[in-house]
Write a protein that holds these residues in place. Structure first.
Motif, PDB file in Angstrom:
ATOM      1  N   TRP A  85       0.829  -1.202   0.000  1.00 33.37           N
ATOM      2  CA  TRP A  85       0.000   0.000   0.000  1.00 33.37           C
ATOM      3  C   TRP A  85       0.870   1.261   0.000  1.00 33.37           C
ATOM      4  O   TRP A  85       1.906   1.321   0.664  1.00 33.37           O
ATOM      5  CB  TRP A  85      -0.901   0.019   1.240  1.00 33.37           C
ATOM      6  N   LEU A  86       0.398   2.243  -0.750  1.00 27.07           N
ATOM      7  CA  LEU A  86       0.988   3.575  -0.777  1.00 27.07           C
ATOM      8  C   LEU A  86      -0.034   4.532  -0.176  1.00 27.07           C
ATOM      9  O   LEU A  86      -1.180   4.593  -0.635  1.00 27.07           O
ATOM     10  CB  LEU A  86       1.309   3.977  -2.213  1.00 27.07           C
ATOM     11  N   LEU A  87       0.353   5.268   0.868  1.00 25.11           N
ATOM     12  CA  LEU A  87      -0.572   6.137   1.587  1.00 25.11           C
ATOM     13  C   LEU A  87       0.000   7.549   1.715  1.00 25.11           C
ATOM     14  O   LEU A  87       1.195   7.728   1.974  1.00 25.11           O
ATOM     15  CB  LEU A  87      -0.840   5.589   2.996  1.00 25.11           C
ATOM     16  N   PHE A  88      -0.890   8.538   1.562  1.00 23.09           N
ATOM     17  CA  PHE A  88      -0.552   9.931   1.836  1.00 23.09           C
ATOM     18  C   PHE A  88      -1.649  10.521   2.712  1.00 23.09           C
ATOM     19  O   PHE A  88      -2.839  10.356   2.409  1.00 23.09           O
ATOM     20  CB  PHE A  88      -0.467  10.750   0.545  1.00 23.09           C
ATOM     21  N   PRO A  89      -1.302  11.237   3.777  1.00 17.78           N
ATOM     22  CA  PRO A  89      -2.328  11.826   4.646  1.00 17.78           C
ATOM     23  C   PRO A  89      -3.070  12.965   3.947  1.00 17.78           C
ATOM     24  O   PRO A  89      -2.588  13.529   2.959  1.00 17.78           O
ATOM     25  CB  PRO A  89      -1.529  12.323   5.850  1.00 17.78           C
ATOM     26  N   PRO A  90      -4.251  13.323   4.458  1.00 17.20           N
ATOM     27  CA  PRO A  90      -5.084  14.350   3.807  1.00 17.20           C
ATOM     28  C   PRO A  90      -4.374  15.678   3.592  1.00 17.20           C
ATOM     29  O   PRO A  90      -4.618  16.355   2.576  1.00 17.20           O
ATOM     30  CB  PRO A  90      -6.268  14.502   4.768  1.00 17.20           C
ATOM     31  N   GLU A  91      -3.489  16.064   4.504  1.00 15.32           N
ATOM     32  CA  GLU A  91      -2.854  17.382   4.388  1.00 15.32           C
ATOM     33  C   GLU A  91      -1.885  17.484   3.214  1.00 15.32           C
ATOM     34  O   GLU A  91      -1.446  18.588   2.863  1.00 15.32           O
ATOM     35  CB  GLU A  91      -2.133  17.749   5.684  1.00 15.32           C
ATOM     36  N   THR A  92      -1.546  16.353   2.580  1.00 12.15           N
ATOM     37  CA  THR A  92      -0.652  16.399   1.428  1.00 12.15           C
ATOM     38  C   THR A  92      -1.411  16.577   0.116  1.00 12.15           C
ATOM     39  O   THR A  92      -0.792  16.640  -0.951  1.00 12.15           O
ATOM     40  CB  THR A  92       0.196  15.116   1.332  1.00 12.15           C
ATOM     41  N   ALA A  93      -2.724  16.663   0.164  1.00 12.25           N
ATOM     42  CA  ALA A  93      -3.533  16.773  -1.058  1.00 12.25           C
ATOM     43  C   ALA A  93      -3.068  17.876  -2.008  1.00 12.25           C
ATOM     44  O   ALA A  93      -3.060  17.673  -3.234  1.00 12.25           O
ATOM     45  CB  ALA A  93      -5.005  16.963  -0.693  1.00 12.25           C
ATOM     46  N   PRO A  94      -2.654  19.068  -1.526  1.00  8.03           N
ATOM     47  CA  PRO A  94      -2.223  20.119  -2.460  1.00  8.03           C
ATOM     48  C   PRO A  94      -1.002  19.741  -3.303  1.00  8.03           C
ATOM     49  O   PRO A  94      -0.725  20.399  -4.308  1.00  8.03           O
ATOM     50  CB  PRO A  94      -1.901  21.301  -1.534  1.00  8.03           C
ATOM     51  N   PHE A  95      -0.281  18.683  -2.909  1.00  7.82           N
ATOM     52  CA  PHE A  95       0.940  18.308  -3.605  1.00  7.82           C
ATOM     53  C   PHE A  95       0.764  17.044  -4.460  1.00  7.82           C
ATOM     54  O   PHE A  95       1.744  16.546  -5.028  1.00  7.82           O
ATOM     55  CB  PHE A  95       2.062  18.070  -2.594  1.00  7.82           C
ATOM     56  N   LEU A  96      -0.469  16.517  -4.537  1.00 10.89           N
ATOM     57  CA  LEU A  96      -0.694  15.223  -5.188  1.00 10.89           C
ATOM     58  C   LEU A  96      -1.395  15.341  -6.538  1.00 10.89           C
ATOM     59  O   LEU A  96      -1.842  14.342  -7.087  1.00 10.89           O
ATOM     60  CB  LEU A  96      -1.496  14.302  -4.252  1.00 10.89           C
ATOM     61  N   TYR A  97      -1.516  16.543  -7.070  1.00  5.10           N
ATOM     62  CA  TYR A  97      -2.049  16.763  -8.407  1.00  5.10           C
ATOM     63  C   TYR A  97      -3.464  16.213  -8.548  1.00  5.10           C
ATOM     64  O   TYR A  97      -3.778  15.463  -9.471  1.00  5.10           O
ATOM     65  CB  TYR A  97      -1.111  16.155  -9.456  1.00  5.10           C
ATOM     66  N   ALA A  98      -4.325  16.597  -7.597  1.00  2.00           N
ATOM     67  CA  ALA A  98      -5.726  16.171  -7.636  1.00  2.00           C
ATOM     68  C   ALA A  98      -6.391  16.727  -8.886  1.00  2.00           C
ATOM     69  O   ALA A  98      -6.111  17.854  -9.328  1.00  2.00           O
ATOM     70  CB  ALA A  98      -6.451  16.655  -6.384  1.00  2.00           C
ATOM     71  N   SER A  99      -7.291  15.939  -9.463  1.00  4.71           N
ATOM     72  CA  SER A  99      -7.971  16.343 -10.687  1.00  4.71           C
ATOM     73  C   SER A  99      -9.399  15.833 -10.685  1.00  4.71           C
ATOM     74  O   SER A  99      -9.809  15.094  -9.787  1.00  4.71           O
ATOM     75  CB  SER A  99      -7.217  15.812 -11.918  1.00  4.71           C
ATOM     76  N   GLY A 100     -10.150  16.210 -11.694  1.00  2.05           N
ATOM     77  CA  GLY A 100     -11.524  15.757 -11.826  1.00  2.05           C
ATOM     78  C   GLY A 100     -12.502  16.641 -11.089  1.00  2.05           C
ATOM     79  O   GLY A 100     -12.108  17.477 -10.258  1.00  2.05           O
ATOM     80  N   PRO A 101     -13.794  16.475 -11.363  1.00  2.00           N
ATOM     81  CA  PRO A 101     -14.826  17.335 -10.757  1.00  2.00           C
ATOM     82  C   PRO A 101     -14.841  17.285  -9.237  1.00  2.00           C
ATOM     83  O   PRO A 101     -15.150  18.283  -8.583  1.00  2.00           O
ATOM     84  CB  PRO A 101     -16.133  16.780 -11.343  1.00  2.00           C
ATOM     85  N   THR A 102     -14.523  16.128  -8.660  1.00  2.00           N
ATOM     86  CA  THR A 102     -14.558  15.995  -7.200  1.00  2.00           C
ATOM     87  C   THR A 102     -13.163  15.997  -6.576  1.00  2.00           C
ATOM     88  O   THR A 102     -13.039  15.838  -5.357  1.00  2.00           O
ATOM     89  CB  THR A 102     -15.285  14.700  -6.800  1.00  2.00           C
ATOM     90  N   ALA A 103     -12.132  16.150  -7.397  1.00  2.00           N
ATOM     91  CA  ALA A 103     -10.744  16.204  -6.924  1.00  2.00           C
ATOM     92  C   ALA A 103     -10.387  15.009  -6.045  1.00  2.00           C
ATOM     93  O   ALA A 103      -9.697  15.136  -5.029  1.00  2.00           O
ATOM     94  CB  ALA A 103     -10.489  17.507  -6.178  1.00  2.00           C
ATOM     95  N   THR A 104     -10.849  13.824  -6.426  1.00  2.00           N
ATOM     96  CA  THR A 104     -10.536  12.615  -5.661  1.00  2.00           C
ATOM     97  C   THR A 104      -9.512  11.730  -6.359  1.00  2.00           C
ATOM     98  O   THR A 104      -9.134  10.689  -5.822  1.00  2.00           O
ATOM     99  CB  THR A 104     -11.810  11.786  -5.420  1.00  2.00           C
ATOM    100  N   ARG A 105      -9.062  12.118  -7.535  1.00  2.00           N
ATOM    101  CA  ARG A 105      -8.111  11.303  -8.293  1.00  2.00           C
ATOM    102  C   ARG A 105      -6.900  12.140  -8.670  1.00  2.00           C
ATOM    103  O   ARG A 105      -7.026  13.284  -9.088  1.00  2.00           O
ATOM    104  CB  ARG A 105      -8.774  10.749  -9.553  1.00  2.00           C
ATOM    105  N   SER A 106      -5.718  11.564  -8.528  1.00  2.55           N
ATOM    106  CA  SER A 106      -4.496  12.258  -8.909  1.00  2.55           C
ATOM    107  C   SER A 106      -4.236  12.073 -10.400  1.00  2.55           C
ATOM    108  O   SER A 106      -4.549  11.025 -10.979  1.00  2.55           O
ATOM    109  CB  SER A 106      -3.308  11.713  -8.113  1.00  2.55           C
TER     110      SER A 106
END
Length: 413
Positions: free
Chosen positions: A274-295
């Motif tokens: 498993w690869l895990l990133f905590p919620p606070e790293t979201a700005p650095f994970l290149y979130a995309s899509g209408p709901t910003a749930t996919r990098s």
């Protein structure tokens, strides 16, 4: 001289200096070979040699629902739970490859369901044979049979009829070709080992085998229509099947689960990394899509994030990843273990080809790598009291976004 070597002489080598003088890959290997945490001894089959990444490993018998919520769910801390009963009381023990093959081997199932280019359909039994490498055991027999029957133009190694169909993957939907359609292209076992059976809703496909959440995770408020008045019925009993071989690249994208649900992924056989990133790293994970749930990180670079250190070429391509620092977690989950991924944690996973653990088959308990090579897990989604308001709000937004996309307003800024 101050004394003999080892007591302050000039010949003494400082351990820190020695450590700093080794190559990065050698240091990474030292980390991989380091003794596992003491918690690993709580595994029902004894200590393992798995990468844990600092994630606590706790026996289910050492927690109560109250302490589990207090120590892990509310503070949003991942944890690996060890089941001393091996899934017998929750039904996970019924989801081994052999039992799935026996009950549903002839059923046609989808592979790589969200990838238009890679999606295919295949008999479950054929796919399980491939990931368990049963073709290697029967190749010589198949060749002899093929020769004796004088069937020309036929692949001597057993191949799997695959129906490629971009229509619905729901069982029984009209328009899906039958498993033995004459025009169906064939895939060899080696090709099937690169495919991924994932996100298969057990409630829809194999309802008789749908397991139950551990009482430790109860109550699941998705099942409470008073607490959660609106959501699809399938979400109220949300268990998804994942089956792959170590040659499969794994989940195709880094993501966080929709609507702030928690995930509890139980390993049936094999080891999953498993690869895990905590919620606070979201700005650095290149979130995309209408709901910003996919990098939007490409798969070839996603695979490098499982390595002990993020390669420089990946940082060059995605410079924001340099900000995640030590927040990134890579951990292994072995048989009869459940990793709880709290709401809003970003994650991806794949079968671990290089993980040693303790396994038990029908004949023996042994330590090493899983002889069958199959990696089978079931992911459940659930909501507790600390997340129910966030879920309801997010689901309302989810429905609104779907409505906008339906009328073509998804591009409005």
């Amino acid at each position: 001289a101050m004394g003999p070597a080892g007591e302050g002489s000039d010949d003494e080598i400082d351990p820190f200096d020695a450590l700093m003088g080794i190559e990065a890959e050698e240091f990474a290997q030292l980390l991989r070979d380091a003794p596992t945490d003491a918690e690993d001894a709580k595994s029902p089959a004894g200590p393992t040699r798995l990468r844990r990444g600092g994630v606590p490993v706790v026996s289910m018998d050492d927690l109560t629902p109250e302490s589990f919520r207090r120590d892990f769910l509310v503070p949003r801390r991942p944890v690996i739970l060890v089941d001393p009963r091996r899934g017998v009381d929750t039904g996970y023990a019924n989801l081994t490859p052999d039992k799935l093959r026996e009950a549903f081997g002839e059923k046609v199932v989808p592979l790589d369901v969200t990838d238009r280019d890679e999606r295919a359909e295949v008999r479950l039994g054929d796919f399980l044979d491939a990931v368990q490498e049963k073709d290697a055991e029967s190749t010589s027999t198949s060749e002899r049979n093929a020769t004796s029957s004088s069937v020309s133009g036929t692949d001597a190694v057993a191949s799997s009829p695959v129906c490629r169909d971009d229509k619905s993957t729901k069982p029984g939907v009209r328009g899906t070709r039958p498993p033995h359609a004459p025009s169906a292209p064939k895939m060899s076992p080696s090709e099937l080992r690169r495919k991924y059976l994932r996100n298969l809703q057990l409630h829809d496909w194999f309802p008789a085998l749908t397991p139950r959440l551990s009482p430790l995770l109860a109550p699941n408020l998705l099942k409470d229509e008073t607490a959660v008045p609106r959501c699809p019925n399938a979400w109220r009993d949300w268990f998804e099947l994942f089956v792959s071989h170590p040659e499969c690249p794994g989940f195709p994208f880094l993501h966080r689960d929709a609507c702030h649900v928690h995930a509890a992924a139980t390993q049936i056989v094999g080891v999953k990394r498993w690869l895990l990133f905590p919620p606070e790293t979201a700005p650095f994970l290149y979130a995309s899509g209408p709901t910003a749930t996919r990098s939007s990180i490409k798969r070839e670079f996603l695979e490098t994030l499982f390595e002990p250190a993020i390669p420089l070429r990946t940082i060059h391509e995605y410079p924001l990843l340099a900000n995640v620092g030590a927040s990134r977690i890579v951990c292994d989950v072995g048989p009869h273990e459940t990793i709880v991924v709290p709401a809003d944690w970003w994650h991806a996973a794949k079968a671990a080809a290089d993980a040693d653990a303790v396994f038990q088959d029908e004949k023996e308990t042994y330590r090493g790598r899983d002889k069958s090579q199959a990696c089978v897990s079931v992911a459940a989604s659930f909501v507790d009291a600390s997340a129910v308001d966030a879920f309801n709000d997010a689901y309302s937004e989810f429905e609104a976004t779907k409505a906008l996309l339906k009328v073509g307003a998804g591009g409005i800024r």
